[in-house]
Scaffold this motif. Structure first.
Motif: not given
Ligand code: TTP
Ligand code: MG
Length: 393
Positions: A273, A277, A281, A314, A371, A375, A378-379, A383
């Protein structure tokens, strides 16, 4: 036991050996490659027969001619040596991608990840020697050791056409080095050797036994520290590969060595994972996924699989990571686990695929969209805000 297996490969009397190969009548004779015998200039190298007369690289050719009047002097044919050099470097690539060329006739190879394919260090060394001989008709010498310094020292010990294995146990390394003269050590120039000699330090063993404080007063703190480290065979410089392939990786060492499948798999999925990520990015797709396992005895293996089409989502990374791990099996206790993606590119387009949208490609596209949505969450929320069930195990 130390973890890495490094080879240092160095061709024997390189320029001279090429000349003898190209003109076998020269075999067994004292051959000097360099300036003509009656001109100002130096010896580039010479055959081992010429070395018996005390001739060596860098010696004025006039001196060499005096020492061995019937030596055969040949001019330097650089283009020819360069093409042989390219052949040798190509051979190395068949054994490991981790090659650090040092000059036209020598290189370091990190074969740690190739041991499972080709056998242990000495076996790989033999195979490389055979391959080089087949490819170029020439001989080389190989040092096998747990670090660069020791490998380089070792390749010189049984020259020509030799293989030298340095002990891999930390205890045996200092006694192995002890009898060698200080001049074998990198960085020990003539001046430094003279100073050490004046204090009765002739061998690496003498350096090992020298009082560190006294050594510092003789040669300064920096030199004293680094010479002592080398004398004990310590060298943690990494091998620097010339064409650094783009890759993204993460690894984790377990607080206690692990044998159970569940926590190992959970750790691997976490790493997948994290790598995923970072991959997204950075705006890349990967065409290879790789796992790394370091067992309790410090041997380290890598296993990899192609991703076709290249992916960054992912789910593909997780599935591939698990598949690689399960295929290998947890047949010993695990100290460290790692995950990496390599073969990074800015697009997932592949010439064959884009003629028609395959179903695999549509699937990875959907996964990628998912995915990227993860992200974004999560941002904003961290996480740990969104995780898959299996990672929580
Ligand atoms: P080396 O590997 O140092 O020497 P070598 O291969 O000739 O002999 P050995 O068996 O001891 O390894 O250098 C590789 C080549 O680089 C050598 O064949 C010629 C060239 N060279 C020079 O031109 N000048 C020099 O001073 C040295 C040391 C090498
Ligand atoms: Mg050489």
């Amino acid at each position: 036991m130390l973890g890495k297996t490094i080879l240092h490969v160095d061709m024997d009397a390189f320029f001279a050996a090429v000349e003898i190969h190209d003109n076998p009548e020269l075999k067994g004779k004292p051959i000097i490659v360099g300036s003509p015998r009656d001109k100002r200039g130096v010896v580039s190298t010479c055959s081992y027969e010429a070395r018996k007369y005390g001739i060596h690289s860098g010696m004025p050719t006039r001196t060499a001619a005096q020492r061995c009047p019937n030596a055969i002097f040949l001019p330097v044919r650089m283009a020819r040596y360069q093409s042989v050099s390219a052949q040798i470097m190509n051979v190395f690539q068949n054994f490991t991608p981790f090659v650090q060329p040092i000059s036209c006739d020598e290189a370091f190879l990190d074969v740690t990840g190739s041991l499972h394919l080709f056998g242990d260090g000495p076996k790989i060394a033999k195979k490389i020697k055979t391959a080089i001989r087949q490819e170029t008709g020439l001989t080389c010498s190989v040092g096998i050791a747990p670090n660069l310094f020791l490998a380089k020292i070792a390749s010189d010990i049984n020259k020509p056409d030799g293989i030298t294995l340095v002990p891999f146990s930390e205890k045996q390394i200092p006694p192995f080095l002890a009898p060698l003269p200080v001049k074998r050590m990198w960085g020990a120039g003539k001046k430094m050797q003279a100073i050490l000699k004046s204090h009765n330090i002739h061998t690496l063993g003498d350096l090992q036994n020298a009082d560190p404080k006294q050594l510092t007063t003789w040669i300064g703190e920096n030199a004293a520290n680094s010479f002592r480290r080398r004398a004990f065979g310590i060298d943690d410089r990494p091998l620097v590969t010339e064409t650094k392939e783009k890759s993204i990786s993460n690894e984790t060492t377990f607080p206690e060595d692990q044998h159970n499948q569940k926590p190992i798999e959970a750790a691997l999925l976490d790493l997948a994972d994290k790598v995923g990520t970072r991959l997204r990015k950075a705006g890349y797709y990967a065409n290879t996924a790789q796992i790394k396992i370091r067992w309790t005895n410090f041997t380290t293996i890598t296993r990899q699989r192609r991703l076709d089409p290249p992916a960054c989502d992912d789910q593909t990374l997780r599935e591939t990571a698990l598949e690689l791990l399960r295929k290998e099996g947890i047949h010993s206790t695990v100290r460290l686990i790692g995950f990496a993606v390599t073969g990074l590119r800015e697009t997932d387009e592949t010439p064959q695929l884009d003629l028609f949208q395959t179903s695999e490609k549509q699937t990875t596209k959907k996964r990628e969209t998912l995915s990227r949505a993860v992200d974004t969450i999560r941002d904003r929320f961290g996480i740990k805000s969104i995780r898959r069930g299996s990672t929580l195990a």
